[in-house]
Design a protein around this motif. Structure first.
Motif, mmCIF file in Angstrom:
data_model
loop_
_atom_site.group_PDB
_atom_site.id
_atom_site.type_symbol
_atom_site.label_atom_id
_atom_site.label_comp_id
_atom_site.label_asym_id
_atom_site.label_seq_id
_atom_site.Cartn_x
_atom_site.Cartn_y
_atom_site.Cartn_z
ATOM 1 N N GLN A 74 0.811 -1.333 -0.024
ATOM 2 C CA GLN A 74 0.002 -0.168 -0.133
ATOM 3 C C GLN A 74 0.805 1.162 -0.121
ATOM 4 O O GLN A 74 0.551 2.382 -0.413
ATOM 5 C CB GLN A 74 -0.994 -0.050 1.107
ATOM 6 C CG GLN A 74 -2.261 -0.987 0.980
ATOM 7 C CD GLN A 74 -2.765 -0.935 2.294
ATOM 8 O OE1 GLN A 74 -2.755 -0.377 3.140
ATOM 9 N NE2 GLN A 74 -4.120 -1.941 2.134
ATOM 10 N N ALA A 75 2.099 1.347 0.722
ATOM 11 C CA ALA A 75 2.763 2.538 0.754
ATOM 12 C C ALA A 75 3.751 2.547 -0.697
ATOM 13 O O ALA A 75 3.589 3.563 -1.129
ATOM 14 C CB ALA A 75 3.972 2.283 1.857
ATOM 15 N N GLY A 76 3.785 1.364 -1.468
ATOM 16 C CA GLY A 76 4.358 1.627 -2.615
ATOM 17 C C GLY A 76 3.461 2.115 -3.623
ATOM 18 O O GLY A 76 3.704 2.809 -4.477
ATOM 19 N N ALA A 77 2.097 1.738 -3.598
ATOM 20 C CA ALA A 77 1.104 1.829 -4.407
ATOM 21 C C ALA A 77 0.934 3.537 -4.206
ATOM 22 O O ALA A 77 0.472 4.377 -5.056
ATOM 23 C CB ALA A 77 -0.284 1.356 -4.140
ATOM 24 N N LEU A 78 0.636 4.045 -2.888
ATOM 25 C CA LEU A 78 0.709 5.555 -2.665
ATOM 26 C C LEU A 78 2.036 6.257 -3.091
ATOM 27 O O LEU A 78 1.659 7.211 -3.841
ATOM 28 C CB LEU A 78 0.566 5.605 -1.220
ATOM 29 C CG LEU A 78 0.607 7.080 -0.764
ATOM 30 C CD1 LEU A 78 -0.827 7.782 -1.159
ATOM 31 C CD2 LEU A 78 0.666 6.996 0.830
ATOM 32 N N ARG A 79 3.067 5.811 -3.242
ATOM 33 C CA ARG A 79 4.257 6.522 -3.756
ATOM 34 C C ARG A 79 3.931 6.531 -5.178
ATOM 35 O O ARG A 79 4.380 7.609 -5.809
ATOM 36 C CB ARG A 79 5.697 5.767 -3.228
ATOM 37 C CG ARG A 79 6.702 6.476 -3.966
ATOM 38 C CD ARG A 79 8.015 5.706 -3.694
ATOM 39 N NE ARG A 79 8.061 4.532 -4.212
ATOM 40 C CZ ARG A 79 8.963 3.596 -3.905
ATOM 41 N NH1 ARG A 79 9.882 3.900 -3.280
ATOM 42 N NH2 ARG A 79 8.939 2.552 -4.691
ATOM 43 N N HIS A 80 3.591 5.471 -5.918
ATOM 44 C CA HIS A 80 3.481 5.289 -7.327
ATOM 45 C C HIS A 80 2.236 6.529 -7.547
ATOM 46 O O HIS A 80 2.481 7.205 -8.591
ATOM 47 C CB HIS A 80 3.041 4.057 -7.730
ATOM 48 C CG HIS A 80 2.966 3.932 -9.081
ATOM 49 N ND1 HIS A 80 1.953 3.141 -9.769
ATOM 50 C CD2 HIS A 80 3.468 4.213 -10.124
ATOM 51 C CE1 HIS A 80 2.063 3.120 -10.979
ATOM 52 N NE2 HIS A 80 3.181 3.845 -11.387
ATOM 53 N N GLY A 81 1.049 6.337 -6.823
ATOM 54 C CA GLY A 81 -0.008 7.460 -7.288
ATOM 55 C C GLY A 81 0.398 8.837 -7.240
ATOM 56 O O GLY A 81 0.065 9.590 -7.849
ATOM 57 N N ILE A 82 1.467 9.177 -6.001
ATOM 58 C CA ILE A 82 1.785 10.518 -5.927
ATOM 59 C C ILE A 82 2.595 11.018 -6.951
ATOM 60 O O ILE A 82 2.534 12.119 -7.539
ATOM 61 C CB ILE A 82 2.500 10.732 -4.518
ATOM 62 C CG1 ILE A 82 1.456 10.578 -3.339
ATOM 63 C CG2 ILE A 82 2.957 12.013 -4.286
ATOM 64 C CD1 ILE A 82 1.842 10.292 -1.811
ATOM 65 N N SER A 83 3.785 10.066 -7.469
ATOM 66 C CA SER A 83 4.375 10.338 -8.410
ATOM 67 C C SER A 83 3.765 10.649 -9.548
ATOM 68 O O SER A 83 4.032 11.707 -10.540
ATOM 69 C CB SER A 83 5.412 9.243 -8.555
ATOM 70 O OG SER A 83 6.062 8.933 -7.399
ATOM 71 N N ARG A 84 2.701 9.728 -10.104
ATOM 72 C CA ARG A 84 1.776 10.036 -11.169
ATOM 73 C C ARG A 84 1.119 11.220 -11.228
ATOM 74 O O ARG A 84 0.977 11.808 -12.122
ATOM 75 C CB ARG A 84 1.120 8.784 -11.597
ATOM 76 C CG ARG A 84 1.856 7.440 -12.050
ATOM 77 C CD ARG A 84 0.763 6.457 -12.123
ATOM 78 N NE ARG A 84 0.010 6.484 -13.437
ATOM 79 C CZ ARG A 84 -0.781 5.721 -13.799
ATOM 80 N NH1 ARG A 84 -1.009 4.513 -13.187
ATOM 81 N NH2 ARG A 84 -1.729 5.860 -14.772
ATOM 82 N N ALA A 85 0.636 11.648 -10.123
ATOM 83 C CA ALA A 85 -0.350 12.967 -9.782
ATOM 84 C C ALA A 85 0.710 13.915 -9.849
ATOM 85 O O ALA A 85 0.399 15.057 -10.824
ATOM 86 C CB ALA A 85 -0.984 13.069 -8.626
ATOM 87 N N LEU A 86 1.957 13.881 -9.404
ATOM 88 C CA LEU A 86 2.879 15.057 -9.728
ATOM 89 C C LEU A 86 3.333 15.310 -11.170
ATOM 90 O O LEU A 86 3.327 16.436 -11.618
ATOM 91 C CB LEU A 86 4.187 14.720 -8.899
ATOM 92 C CG LEU A 86 3.936 15.275 -7.295
ATOM 93 C CD1 LEU A 86 5.113 14.572 -6.566
ATOM 94 C CD2 LEU A 86 3.988 16.695 -7.034
#
Length: 105
Positions: A74-86
């Motif tokens: 979940q932490a990895g998915a959150l990092r990926h989602g934040i990166s894509r949003a940025l």
């Protein structure tokens, strides 16, 4: 630049839906603060890494929902989602940095 951005991040069996907007750096995961949700400093730091890479600490608020998998996924998915949003928020400034760090795979 967009005012509010949405992105989905995935890692293993976990999925994170992330809404990013300009703000003060507040991060809310499933209705709870980031530190309270993960409870581990290493996972919290992993989720915040995209902001360090792009030098945007404290400039964006995050609201996210995560589901599936374990807490590390979940932490990895959150990092990926934040990166894509940025990256979608400002392609010219952030995409190359995030791609070089391996966060947009």
């Amino acid at each position: 630049m967009a005012e509010k951005t949405y992105a989905t991040g995935r890692r293993k069996n976990a999925t994170a839906r992330v809404w990013l907007s300009p703000g003060t750096g507040e991060m809310t995961i499933n209705g709870r603060p980031l530190g309270e949700y993960f409870g581990r400093t290493t996972l919290e730091l992993s989720a915040k890494k995209p902001f360090e890479i792009t030098d945007t600490k404290g400039q964006f608020d995050i609201y996210a929902t995560v589901s599936g998998g374990g807490i590390a996924g979940q932490a990895g998915a959150l990092r990926h989602g934040i990166s894509r949003a940025l990256a979608s928020f400002d392609v010219e400034r952030f995409r190359s940095k995030l791609k070089a760090a391996g966060f947009l795979t």
